[in-house]
Write a protein that holds these residues in place. Structure first.
Motif, PDB file in Angstrom:
ATOM      1  N   GLU A 112     -20.147  87.960  80.555  1.00 53.44           N
ATOM      2  CA  GLU A 112     -20.524  87.791  79.148  1.00 53.44           C
ATOM      3  C   GLU A 112     -21.715  88.683  78.802  1.00 53.44           C
ATOM      4  N   ALA A 113     -22.691  88.746  79.698  1.00 55.76           N
ATOM      5  CA  ALA A 113     -23.871  89.581  79.443  1.00 55.76           C
ATOM      6  C   ALA A 113     -23.490  91.057  79.357  1.00 55.76           C
ATOM      7  N   LEU A 114     -22.564  91.489  80.210  1.00 54.17           N
ATOM      8  CA  LEU A 114     -22.098  92.878  80.154  1.00 54.17           C
ATOM      9  C   LEU A 114     -21.367  93.156  78.847  1.00 54.17           C
ATOM     10  N   GLY A 115     -20.459  92.226  78.473  1.00 51.82           N
ATOM     11  CA  GLY A 115     -19.666  92.431  77.263  1.00 51.82           C
ATOM     12  C   GLY A 115     -20.486  92.383  75.997  1.00 51.82           C
ATOM     13  N   GLU A 116     -21.518  91.526  75.971  1.00 55.54           N
ATOM     14  CA  GLU A 116     -22.345  91.381  74.774  1.00 55.54           C
ATOM     15  C   GLU A 116     -23.500  92.371  74.735  1.00 55.54           C
ATOM     16  N   SER A 153     -13.942  87.592  73.958  1.00 56.52           N
ATOM     17  CA  SER A 153     -13.654  89.026  73.971  1.00 56.52           C
ATOM     18  C   SER A 153     -14.695  89.784  74.792  1.00 56.52           C
ATOM     19  N   ALA A 154     -15.963  89.406  74.597  1.00 56.56           N
ATOM     20  CA  ALA A 154     -17.036  90.053  75.362  1.00 56.56           C
ATOM     21  C   ALA A 154     -16.881  89.763  76.849  1.00 56.56           C
ATOM     22  N   ARG A 155     -16.480  88.528  77.173  1.00 55.85           N
ATOM     23  CA  ARG A 155     -16.304  88.167  78.573  1.00 55.85           C
ATOM     24  C   ARG A 155     -15.185  88.988  79.214  1.00 55.85           C
ATOM     25  N   GLU A 156     -14.082  89.172  78.473  1.00 58.14           N
ATOM     26  CA  GLU A 156     -12.971  89.964  79.009  1.00 58.14           C
ATOM     27  C   GLU A 156     -13.388  91.418  79.230  1.00 58.14           C
ATOM     28  N   GLU A 157     -14.113  91.967  78.264  1.00 59.16           N
ATOM     29  CA  GLU A 157     -14.567  93.354  78.400  1.00 59.16           C
ATOM     30  C   GLU A 157     -15.532  93.488  79.574  1.00 59.16           C
ATOM     31  N   GLY A 158     -16.468  92.530  79.682  1.00 60.62           N
ATOM     32  CA  GLY A 158     -17.415  92.563  80.790  1.00 60.62           C
ATOM     33  C   GLY A 158     -16.734  92.368  82.132  1.00 60.62           C
ATOM     34  N   HIS A 159     -15.716  91.498  82.149  1.00 65.38           N
ATOM     35  CA  HIS A 159     -14.974  91.249  83.392  1.00 65.38           C
ATOM     36  C   HIS A 159     -14.294  92.534  83.874  1.00 65.38           C
ATOM     37  N   PHE A 210     -26.519  97.717  85.309  1.00 67.14           N
ATOM     38  CA  PHE A 210     -25.589  97.065  86.228  1.00 67.14           C
ATOM     39  C   PHE A 210     -25.205  98.003  87.370  1.00 67.14           C
ATOM     40  N   LEU A 211     -24.907  99.265  87.036  1.00 63.79           N
ATOM     41  CA  LEU A 211     -24.510 100.224  88.062  1.00 63.79           C
ATOM     42  C   LEU A 211     -25.650 100.478  89.046  1.00 63.79           C
ATOM     43  N   ASP A 212     -26.874 100.594  88.518  1.00 67.39           N
ATOM     44  CA  ASP A 212     -28.027 100.805  89.403  1.00 67.39           C
ATOM     45  C   ASP A 212     -28.195  99.632  90.365  1.00 67.39           C
ATOM     46  N   ALA A 213     -28.048  98.406  89.837  1.00 68.57           N
ATOM     47  CA  ALA A 213     -28.194  97.218  90.685  1.00 68.57           C
ATOM     48  C   ALA A 213     -27.086  97.151  91.724  1.00 68.57           C
ATOM     49  N   ALA A 214     -25.858  97.533  91.320  1.00 70.04           N
ATOM     50  CA  ALA A 214     -24.738  97.504  92.259  1.00 70.04           C
ATOM     51  C   ALA A 214     -24.941  98.520  93.381  1.00 70.04           C
ATOM     52  N   ARG A 215     -25.422  99.719  93.030  1.00 73.95           N
ATOM     53  CA  ARG A 215     -25.667 100.737  94.062  1.00 73.95           C
ATOM     54  C   ARG A 215     -26.789 100.304  95.002  1.00 73.95           C
ATOM     55  N   ALA A 216     -27.816  99.670  94.431  1.00 77.12           N
ATOM     56  CA  ALA A 216     -28.919  99.197  95.273  1.00 77.12           C
ATOM     57  C   ALA A 216     -28.443  98.106  96.221  1.00 77.12           C
ATOM     58  N   THR A 217     -27.542  97.262  95.736  1.00 79.46           N
ATOM     59  CA  THR A 217     -26.994  96.204  96.587  1.00 79.46           C
ATOM     60  C   THR A 217     -26.168  96.798  97.715  1.00 79.46           C
ATOM     61  N   LEU A 218     -25.404  97.825  97.386  1.00 77.18           N
ATOM     62  CA  LEU A 218     -24.572  98.477  98.397  1.00 77.18           C
ATOM     63  C   LEU A 218     -25.420  99.090  99.498  1.00 77.18           C
ATOM     64  N   ALA A 219     -26.571  99.628  99.104  1.00 76.95           N
ATOM     65  CA  ALA A 219     -27.449 100.273 100.089  1.00 76.95           C
ATOM     66  C   ALA A 219     -28.196  99.258 100.937  1.00 76.95           C
ATOM     67  N   GLN A 220     -28.271  98.012 100.441  1.00 74.48           N
ATOM     68  CA  GLN A 220     -29.018  96.978 101.162  1.00 74.48           C
ATOM     69  C   GLN A 220     -28.148  96.380 102.254  1.00 74.48           C
ATOM     70  N   ALA A 221     -28.652  96.350 103.473  1.00 76.90           N
ATOM     71  CA  ALA A 221     -27.883  95.819 104.599  1.00 76.90           C
ATOM     72  C   ALA A 221     -27.715  94.317 104.443  1.00 76.90           C
ATOM     73  N   ILE A 222     -26.515  93.838 104.757  1.00 80.63           N
ATOM     74  CA  ILE A 222     -26.254  92.402 104.722  1.00 80.63           C
ATOM     75  C   ILE A 222     -26.795  91.777 105.992  1.00 80.63           C
ATOM     76  N   PRO A 223     -27.569  90.693 105.886  1.00 83.46           N
ATOM     77  CA  PRO A 223     -28.145  90.071 107.082  1.00 83.46           C
ATOM     78  C   PRO A 223     -27.066  89.728 108.088  1.00 83.46           C
ATOM     79  N   PRO A 224     -27.334  89.998 109.368  1.00 76.94           N
ATOM     80  CA  PRO A 224     -26.330  89.705 110.393  1.00 76.94           C
ATOM     81  C   PRO A 224     -26.092  88.213 110.514  1.00 76.94           C
ATOM     82  N   SER A 225     -24.932  87.900 111.038  1.00 71.95           N
ATOM     83  CA  SER A 225     -24.578  86.494 111.219  1.00 71.95           C
ATOM     84  C   SER A 225     -25.479  85.857 112.251  1.00 71.95           C
ATOM     85  N   ASP A 226     -25.719  84.554 112.083  1.00 70.26           N
ATOM     86  CA  ASP A 226     -26.541  83.832 113.049  1.00 70.26           C
ATOM     87  C   ASP A 226     -25.876  83.789 114.415  1.00 70.26           C
TER      88      ASP A 226
END
Length: 700
Positions: free
Chosen positions: A514-518, A474-480, A526-542
């Motif tokens: 599971e961690a989110l649901g529990e 149940s926690a996993r479904e809620e977190g998902h 989680f939201l702060d980490a997601a926003r920080a990830t969005l602001a972080q540039a993805i390394p360019p392809s080799d």
């Protein structure tokens, strides 16, 4: 001494009384047994069983109970009335003997070692005095002696198989060697008549002759040991037909390869005397050196110690000799290397049952009674299988012992064909039918020991584990759900999601759900980490350079799209003005990819010869369409501020889709726009980002 099977009971009783002396109670019992004689020699008789037990030096109570246990007296048996005449102990022993003699729930155990072991334990648990088992074994031997008179071949086979699987091992467990070997040999004779005759002919001697031979070699060795001043106890008896057959089958040996058809044991005071006795044996008779084993210097893994040797003794016949100290003998007979475990080919369970059994065995040797400590009960399934359960167990305990899912889905039970509550304590020999619900689930109350539903801790743990698993799911479904909603709202790519997992230190999205649901990972973190990830540039392809080789030499390295059939790829949706690469499809023109498209890396690796540099045609003054994703705080001026900026750049809105997250109070808006010129797009985005409360504005 065996009496004729059809001998009149009066003669049997006279012989019994002559051997036991004047005993008024036994005399009265003999009169009762004689009065019901029906002339059928195939049915065991109490007086014959008592005579057999008398030869084994059984105590008076055992002889009395055996005589009164005659099956012909069962119809008129009254325990209370018998107690007045013979005493409560005798009446109880006879009642338990009648119960054993009418117990027929053994067929499902035949051929199944585990079920046979459970049946033996059940039989022992059914009596309050182990001497009742001794009497039962005497009755079984009497029945086997009379089997040749039974016309029904199937019945003879069934009785013989039951004897080998159930009763002979039980006799061996209790140290009743004389009963054991005769039970085995007689059963073997009916189960394998041709093999029995063949082994008997190979021995080329009668049992009495073999025993006489063993007496001679024992006396010869005893004299030699005494002459050397070695104090020793020498004993042994010849191997019996069934034990010879079993060893040939177990070790895949021919009769000629057996060296222990005849065997002696020598018990001495210490280890030095063991080797001294071995020297005497090898001096007295010719040693067979290939058959020498020193288990004193090199004990078996189970701790067994002894010297084993084989020799050509009197008349050139082979003889096995085992030499050990008293301590080694006790270890072998009573400890982890007990001979019955080796003989039965099974391992000890490591429980206290074996200690109880040894106590009963010693009690029989002293002519005393005794019972197993009531730690277990034994019940039957509808198919006749015997299941061992802890004392006080319920139908629900049985369900969980058979299968976890059966326990979870158990909704009721019938005990001896009557519906009972699931927390009903079971008793020995109960027949239990479990009722199952296809969609049934356990009850939380079952996990509470005080509720009485489950005695077994293991079963209660299974119930707790079921609820814990459901809570985790149940926690996993809620977190998902929360994860997906946030990822979609922020528009995180696959690479960004992987970066987010790394930032949060989770190995997979499932563990993050599971961690989110529990609640181990808060929504805010989680939201702060997601926003920080969005602001972080993805390394360019080799791979930043396009391949120089293309499939068709007629296509130049760089083309203008003006006049060409070309469509934007759905994966990256390029717009005029974006840096692009063309992919030559089969029959569908060009597919345009942005140079930062995540699919382009794979295309460069697998189909590089179909990629081509392309550029947009002249775009000055050309209207363009774009789709923007806007994320920001929900406030009253949110929409009016955005509309004001759009009007500044003369942007026309073709479609708008807006949602609000009640938990985070954030608005997610998608705008489909048409701008007069591509040159207006980036300034528009910059102006929107400058608005108060907007977190993100980007092209989709």
């Amino acid at each position: 001494m065996q009496h004729p099977l059809d001998q009149h009971p009066a003669a049997l009783c006279a012989d019994l009384l002559a051997q036991t002396g004047e005993n008024p109670l036994l005399h009265a019992a003999c009169e009762q047994a004689s009065a019901v004689w029906d002339g059928d020699p195939t049915r065991p008789r109490g007086a014959r069983a008592a005579l057999l037990l008398c030869e084994m030096k059984a105590d008076p109570d055992t002889l009395l109970a055996a005589t009164l246990g005659d099956p012909r007296l069962r119809a008129s048996f009254d325990e209370g009335l018998m107690a007045k005449t013979y005493g409560h102990r005798i009446a109880r022993m006879v009642a338990e003997l009648h119960r054993l003699n009418t117990f027929e729930e053994t067929q499902a155990a035949l051929g199944n070692p585990q079920q046979a072991e459970n049946i033996r334990r059940l039989l022992l648990s059914m009596v309050s005095d182990v001497r009742v088992i001794l009497i039962k074994l005497a009755y079984r031997l009497e029945r086997l002696r009379a089997l040749p008179l039974v016309d029904n071949a199937a019945l003879r086979q069934s009785v013989a198989r039951e004897t080998l699987d159930i009763f002979a091992p039980l006799a061996h467990r209790l140290g009743l060697g004389q009963l054991k070997w005769e039970l085995e040999d007689l059963a073997f004779r009916h189960l394998e008549p041709e093999t029995y005759k063949r082994i008997a002919s190979l021995l080329d001697e009668k049992r009495a002759e073999r025993e006489d031979y063993m007496r001679k070699v024992r006396e010869q060795l005893d004299r030699a040991l005494n002459f050397e001043g070695i104090r020793a106890k020498v004993y042994g008896r010849p191997k019996h037909l069934y034990s010879i057959f079993e060893k040939m089958r177990r070790k895949k040996l021919s009769f000629e390869q057996l060296f222990d058809v005849r065997a002696l044991r020598v018990q001495v005071d210490n280890i030095n005397d063991c080797y001294a006795a071995l020297s005497v044996v090898h001096t007295l008779w010719q040693a067979i050196h290939s058959e020498y084993d020193d288990y004193i210097a090199h004990p078996k893994p189970n701790g067994y110690q002894s010297l084993h040797t084989a020799v050509h003794a009197l008349e050139g016949k082979t003889l096995e000799v085992q030499i050990r100290t008293a301590a080694m003998h006790d270890q072998a007979e009573l400890g982890v290397a007990a001979h019955w475990r080796y003989k039965e080919g099974s391992k000890a369970r490591g429980d206290r049952f074996e200690d109880d059994l040894e106590r009963l065995r010693l009690a029989l040797e002293e002519g005393e009674g005794g019972a197993l400590h009531a730690r277990s009960i034994y019940v039957f399934t509808p198919k006749g299988h015997v299941i061992e359960l802890p004392q006080g167990a319920t139908p629900l305990d049985l369900a969980y012992s058979l299968h976890t899912e059966l326990g979870h889905q158990c909704k009721g039970a019938k005990v001896n064909a009557r519906l009972v509550p699931l927390n009903t304590p079971l008793k020995n020999t109960d027949r239990v039918e479990l009722l199952r619900a296809s969609q049934g689930t356990p009850n939380r109350e079952w996990a509470d020991a005080k509720s009485g539903y489950l005695v077994s801790k293991g079963a209660r743990d299974k119930v707790r584990a079921w609820f814990k698993q459901r809570e985790r799911e149940s926690a996993r479904e809620e977190g998902h759900a929360h994860w997906d909603k946030t990822v979609r709202r922020l528009g995180l790519s696959r690479e960004q999601r992987e970066l987010l997992l790394h930032k949060l230190k989770f190995k997979s999205e499932t563990t993050a759900w599971e961690a989110l649901g529990e609640g181990q990972l808060s929504h805010a973190a989680f939201l702060d980490a997601a926003r920080a990830t969005l602001a972080q540039a993805i390394p360019p392809s080799d791979e930043q350079t396009l391949p120089r080789r293309i499939a068709t030499a007629a296509i130049p390295r760089s083309l203008s799209l003006e006049g060409l059939q070309a469509e934007p790829a759905r994966c990256c949706n390029p717009m005029p003005g974006d840096a692009i690469v063309g992919f030559i499809t089969r029959g569908q023109g060009l597919r345009l990819h942005r140079t930062d498209c995540h699919n382009l890396t794979n295309l460069r690796r697998t189909q590089a010869d179909r990629l081509i540099n392309v550029e947009w045609p002249y775009l000055q003054g050309m209207a363009v369409r774009a789709e923007l994703l806007i994320l920001g705080e929900d406030r009253a001026e949110f929409l009016s501020d955005i509309s004001h900026v759009l009007s500044m750049f003369k942007a026309r809105v073709n479609a708008i889709d807006s949602t609000r997250d009640k938990r985070t109070e954030q608005v997610r808006m998608r705008l489909k726009l048409e701008l007069p010129s591509l040159d207006n797009l980036q300034p528009l985005i910059d102006k929107l980002l400058a608005l108060n409360g907007l977190d993100e504005v980007r092209r989709v």
